[in-house]
Scaffold this active site. Sequence first.
Site, PDB file in Angstrom:
ATOM      1  N   GLY A 229       0.771  -1.064  -0.119  1.00 37.80           N
ATOM      2  CA  GLY A 229      -0.194   0.044  -0.130  1.00 37.80           C
ATOM      3  C   GLY A 229       0.579   1.272  -0.007  1.00 37.80           C
ATOM      4  O   GLY A 229       1.777   1.547  -0.615  1.00 37.80           O
ATOM      5  N   VAL A 230       0.374   2.193   0.614  1.00 44.42           N
ATOM      6  CA  VAL A 230       1.093   3.515   0.872  1.00 44.42           C
ATOM      7  C   VAL A 230       2.430   3.463   1.336  1.00 44.42           C
ATOM      8  O   VAL A 230       3.295   4.105   0.947  1.00 44.42           O
ATOM      9  CB  VAL A 230       0.051   4.511   1.605  1.00 44.42           C
ATOM     10  CG1 VAL A 230       0.263   4.058   3.216  1.00 44.42           C
ATOM     11  CG2 VAL A 230       0.604   5.952   1.521  1.00 44.42           C
ATOM     12  N   ASP A 231       2.592   2.656   2.371  1.00 48.56           N
ATOM     13  CA  ASP A 231       4.034   2.233   2.827  1.00 48.56           C
ATOM     14  C   ASP A 231       5.071   1.981   2.084  1.00 48.56           C
ATOM     15  O   ASP A 231       6.113   2.527   1.490  1.00 48.56           O
ATOM     16  CB  ASP A 231       3.884   1.266   3.945  1.00 48.56           C
ATOM     17  CG  ASP A 231       5.333   1.021   4.826  1.00 48.56           C
ATOM     18  OD1 ASP A 231       5.894   1.872   4.826  1.00 48.56           O
ATOM     19  OD2 ASP A 231       5.417   0.001   5.443  1.00 48.56           O
TER      20      ASP A 231
END
Length: 175
Positions: free
Chosen positions: A30-32
């Site tokens: 995801g965003v990580d």
Amino acid sequence: MIRILDCNITELRVDAIVNAANETLLGGGGVDGAIHHAAGPGLLAACRALPLVRPGVRCPTGEARLTGGFALPARFIIHTVGPVWEGGEDGEPALLAACYRNVLAIATAQSLDSLAFPAISCGVFGYPPEKAAMIALGEIGKPAHARFKVTFCCRGERILRSYRDAAARLGVVLS
């Protein structure tokens, strides 16, 4: 000033972007994963240099840590670990609120003005966006935080709508 946009957090020119990380701070999905990829290898090295608080954990759920922004347009990354949704009876709301408070404490200590947040815990951690948005806007929308220029980067129609609806319900004025 608060904005709610469908945007790519890694492209924003702000003082700090917030990373919805896992406790290792070594990257993930995801965003990580997107932030680690866009920031480049210096971010992984900086995260590895952060001290472990217990085996495998550099940032416990609800806490936050600061690194440089490396190849990102943002000067800094504030990493925070949101709770995994377990139905809401396992302290998740308090932990999610703590994420926002701890990020803002770091931003205040560093004299930062502009921040960009993802929808913390709403991806693989399964937090319902409607509930998460009420907590996020409830914390960020407090008068004590009015000096910050905040952008919520909400990917997808459901999350975007959830954050805009929460702002309207809480009376948070959007820019």
